[in-house]
Enzyme design. Structure first.
Site, PDB file in Angstrom:
ATOM      1  N   SER A  73       0.816  -1.217   0.000  1.00 21.64           N
ATOM      2  CA  SER A  73       0.000   0.000   0.000  1.00 21.64           C
ATOM      3  C   SER A  73       0.847   1.263   0.000  1.00 21.64           C
ATOM      4  O   SER A  73       1.919   1.312   0.622  1.00 21.64           O
ATOM      5  CB  SER A  73      -0.872  -0.021   1.268  1.00 21.64           C
ATOM      6  OG  SER A  73      -1.382   1.258   1.546  1.00 21.64           O
ATOM      7  N   GLU A  76       0.215   3.648   1.740  1.00 17.28           N
ATOM      8  CA  GLU A  76       0.267   4.083   3.142  1.00 17.28           C
ATOM      9  C   GLU A  76       1.640   3.758   3.752  1.00 17.28           C
ATOM     10  O   GLU A  76       2.031   4.361   4.754  1.00 17.28           O
ATOM     11  CB  GLU A  76      -0.866   3.407   3.918  1.00 17.28           C
ATOM     12  CG  GLU A  76      -1.135   3.918   5.316  1.00 17.28           C
ATOM     13  CD  GLU A  76      -1.776   5.312   5.416  1.00 17.28           C
ATOM     14  OE1 GLU A  76      -2.342   5.791   4.403  1.00 17.28           O
ATOM     15  OE2 GLU A  76      -1.697   5.912   6.497  1.00 17.28           O
ATOM     16  N   TYR A 112      -1.646   0.663  10.562  1.00 16.43           N
ATOM     17  CA  TYR A 112      -1.882   0.024   9.269  1.00 16.43           C
ATOM     18  C   TYR A 112      -0.625   0.111   8.393  1.00 16.43           C
ATOM     19  O   TYR A 112      -0.152  -0.888   7.844  1.00 16.43           O
ATOM     20  CB  TYR A 112      -3.070   0.702   8.563  1.00 16.43           C
ATOM     21  CG  TYR A 112      -3.286   0.207   7.152  1.00 16.43           C
ATOM     22  CD1 TYR A 112      -4.013  -0.949   6.905  1.00 16.43           C
ATOM     23  CD2 TYR A 112      -2.736   0.886   6.066  1.00 16.43           C
ATOM     24  CE1 TYR A 112      -4.180  -1.418   5.615  1.00 16.43           C
ATOM     25  CE2 TYR A 112      -2.906   0.420   4.768  1.00 16.43           C
ATOM     26  CZ  TYR A 112      -3.629  -0.720   4.553  1.00 16.43           C
ATOM     27  OH  TYR A 112      -3.788  -1.191   3.274  1.00 16.43           O
TER      28      TYR A 112
HETATM   29  O1  F7E Z   1      -9.044   8.323   3.730  1.00 13.45           O
HETATM   30  C1  F7E Z   1      -9.479  11.779   4.889  1.00 13.45           C
HETATM   31  C2  F7E Z   1      -8.555  10.879   5.672  1.00 13.45           C
HETATM   32  O2  F7E Z   1     -10.107   6.267   4.664  1.00 13.45           O
HETATM   33  C3  F7E Z   1      -8.539   9.170   2.726  1.00 13.45           C
HETATM   34  C4  F7E Z   1      -7.244   2.275   2.251  1.00 13.45           C
HETATM   35  O3  F7E Z   1      -7.704   1.543   1.145  1.00 13.45           O
HETATM   36  O4  F7E Z   1      -5.992   3.736   0.849  1.00 13.45           O
HETATM   37  C5  F7E Z   1      -6.980   3.710   1.862  1.00 13.45           C
HETATM   38  O5  F7E Z   1      -6.544   4.417   3.010  1.00 13.45           O
HETATM   39  C6  F7E Z   1      -8.299  10.556   3.309  1.00 13.45           C
HETATM   40  C7  F7E Z   1      -7.500  10.569   4.626  1.00 13.45           C
HETATM   41  O6  F7E Z   1      -8.392   6.079   2.799  1.00 13.45           O
HETATM   42  C8  F7E Z   1     -12.765  11.456   6.382  1.00 13.45           C
HETATM   43  O7  F7E Z   1      -8.052  11.558   6.834  1.00 13.45           O
HETATM   44  C9  F7E Z   1     -11.447  13.064   5.785  1.00 13.45           C
HETATM   45  O8  F7E Z   1      -6.543  11.600   4.582  1.00 13.45           O
HETATM   46  O9  F7E Z   1     -10.624   6.929   2.275  1.00 13.45           O
HETATM   47  P1  F7E Z   1      -9.649   6.857   3.378  1.00 13.45           P
HETATM   48  P2  F7E Z   1      -6.860   5.957   3.271  1.00 13.45           P
HETATM   49  O10 F7E Z   1      -6.698   6.184   4.726  1.00 13.45           O
HETATM   50  O11 F7E Z   1      -6.029   6.818   2.377  1.00 13.45           O
HETATM   51  C10 F7E Z   1      -4.724   3.152   1.185  1.00 13.45           C
HETATM   52  C11 F7E Z   1      -3.857   3.185  -0.046  1.00 13.45           C
HETATM   53  C12 F7E Z   1      -4.862   1.806   1.795  1.00 13.45           C
HETATM   54  O12 F7E Z   1      -4.003   0.945   1.619  1.00 13.45           O
HETATM   55  C13 F7E Z   1      -5.965   1.614   2.766  1.00 13.45           C
HETATM   56  O13 F7E Z   1      -6.222   0.231   2.971  1.00 13.45           O
HETATM   57  O14 F7E Z   1      -9.570  11.134   3.610  1.00 13.45           O
HETATM   58  N1  F7E Z   1     -10.828  11.901   5.472  1.00 13.45           N
HETATM   59  N2  F7E Z   1     -12.637  12.823   6.350  1.00 13.45           N
HETATM   60  C14 F7E Z   1     -11.624  10.876   5.823  1.00 13.45           C
HETATM   61  N3  F7E Z   1     -11.464   9.539   5.694  1.00 13.45           N
HETATM   62  C15 F7E Z   1     -12.475   8.745   6.151  1.00 13.45           C
HETATM   63  N4  F7E Z   1     -12.345   7.394   6.033  1.00 13.45           N
HETATM   64  N5  F7E Z   1     -13.621   9.270   6.736  1.00 13.45           N
HETATM   65  C16 F7E Z   1     -13.817  10.621   6.878  1.00 13.45           C
HETATM   66  O15 F7E Z   1     -14.824  11.070   7.404  1.00 13.45           O
END
Ligand code: F7E
Length: 322
Positions: free
Chosen positions: A123, A125, A149
């Site tokens: 990832s 990440e 993660y």
């Molecule tokens: O967050 C911001 C949050 O949860 C993206 C997984 O597939 O991709 C994914 O991880 C961004 C972050 O994805 C909310 O803070 C704002 O900056 O959609 P996400 P992620 O954390 O990037 C990677 C490549 C993986 O490998 C992982 O498995 O959005 N954000 N407000 C929020 N995020 C969430 N979930 N919810 C909110 O309310």
């Protein structure tokens, strides 16, 4: 006929990959976790002609059992605790599944079908706070993860290298940047924003609560990214590849696009709730896909706009058919 074995087959990527491999003439197999609500186990894969056993990455005996039954030519390890913010609430479970679980499947692979090819869902990440001087992350970018993660995925990435070198296994890493679709869980930001905006448009909700709107992500479509996984395993030698679009946008940009498409102004509806902030944020991701585009000929087919439009259409249909 080649046999593929997919952990995480009931997830977003697992379901798209299963469809893709069935189209390529594969026998598709995998493991699913036992869930008290039977309907929730297979709703993304209910209509597919696949074979599954119960299993779990934390139970090596279940992995060996499934590999002995199916004897796959290709193993895709997509199972994980995949939510970054939730990994801070359940860090030990995340590490048991995403790090120790990868040792378990590598051991099962080495013991039962060492001649198979293996794909690990690594990832973006893993890069965490690290960005090259030109504003991209690529295969050579140092890894400085900022979440349980991310740390668990760095361990898995490295142990895949160790098994590749020590035991001469065809073990590969795809370093995938964010990839979405209508099948994405609605607690990830893309589907949360699209679902919430559609609910507001239809008068079913009156606000959308988000966390940090100023982080940047490189968003592609899962449909394109599972094709990259398959391509990676068709090579003679094991390797690591970044899979990304090369374009980055903020969560705010995404809200602007989605709400505007629905003739709304996101500023009237989106509020911040600190509960969705992360203990340590990853502020910026932008992947350099040069290696996979030049060496394997992979290219994304979806634009960001086409991806968002498909997700909007999906939620419109869900609510309008109710
Ligand atoms: O967050 C911001 C949050 O949860 C993206 C997984 O597939 O991709 C994914 O991880 C961004 C972050 O994805 C909310 O803070 C704002 O900056 O959609 P996400 P992620 O954390 O990037 C990677 C490549 C993986 O490998 C992982 O498995 O959005 N954000 N407000 C929020 N995020 C969430 N979930 N919810 C909110 O309310």
């Amino acid at each position: 006929m080649k046999t593929a074995f997919i952990t995480g087959i009931a997830g977003q990527d697992g379901s798209y990959l299963a469809e893709h491999l069935l189209e390529q003439g594969y026998r598709v197999t995998g493991i699913i976790r036992r869930n008290s609500t039977v309907e929730h186990q297979k709703n993304r894969i209910a209509d597919l002609d696949i074979e599954v056993e119960y299993g779990d990455l934390t139970d090596q005996s279940s992995l060996e059992r499934a590999l002995r039954i199916y004897k796959p030519d290709e193993i895709y390890n997509l199972a994980a605790q995949s939510h970054v913010r939730i990994s801070s609430d359940i860090p030990q479970f995340t590490v048991q599944t995403n790090a120790v679980g990868v040792v378990n499947i590598l051991e099962a692979y080495k013991n039962v079908v060492p001649e198979a090819k293996f794909y690990q869902a690594s990832s973006s990440e893993m890069f965490g706070s690290s960005v090259d001087a030109d504003g991209y992350q690529r295969e050579t970018t140092p890894m400085r993860p900022v979440s349980p993660y991310g740390c668990s995925k760095v361990f898995a990435y490295n142990i895949v290298h160790h098994y590749r070198n020590a035991y001469k296994l065809h073990a590969n890493n795809g370093i995938l940047f964010n990839h979405e679709s209508p099948r994405r869980g609605s607690n990830f930001v893309t589907n949360k924003v699209v679902k919430g905006a559609v609910e507001i448009k239809l008068g079913l909700a009156n606000k959308l609560e988000l966390g940090n709107m100023d982080s940047y992500r490189d968003w592609g479509h899962s449909y394109d990214y599972v094709r990259a996984m398959h391509l990676i395993l068709q090579q003679d030698r094991p390797n690591d590849y970044v899979v990304a679009t090369g374009i980055t946008r903020s969560v705010r940009d995404m809200c602007d696009y989605v709400f505007s498409k629905l003739e709304l102004d996101y500023k009237d509806w989106v509020v911040q709730n600190p509960k969705y902030l992360r203990p340590e944020e990853l502020p910026y991701l932008r992947g350099d896909n040069t290696k996979i585009t030049t060496e394997l000929g992979w290219n994304p087919t979806y634009t960001f706009e086409a991806l968002m439009d498909e997700m909007i259409e999906h939620w419109m249909q869900v609510y309008q058919s109710q």
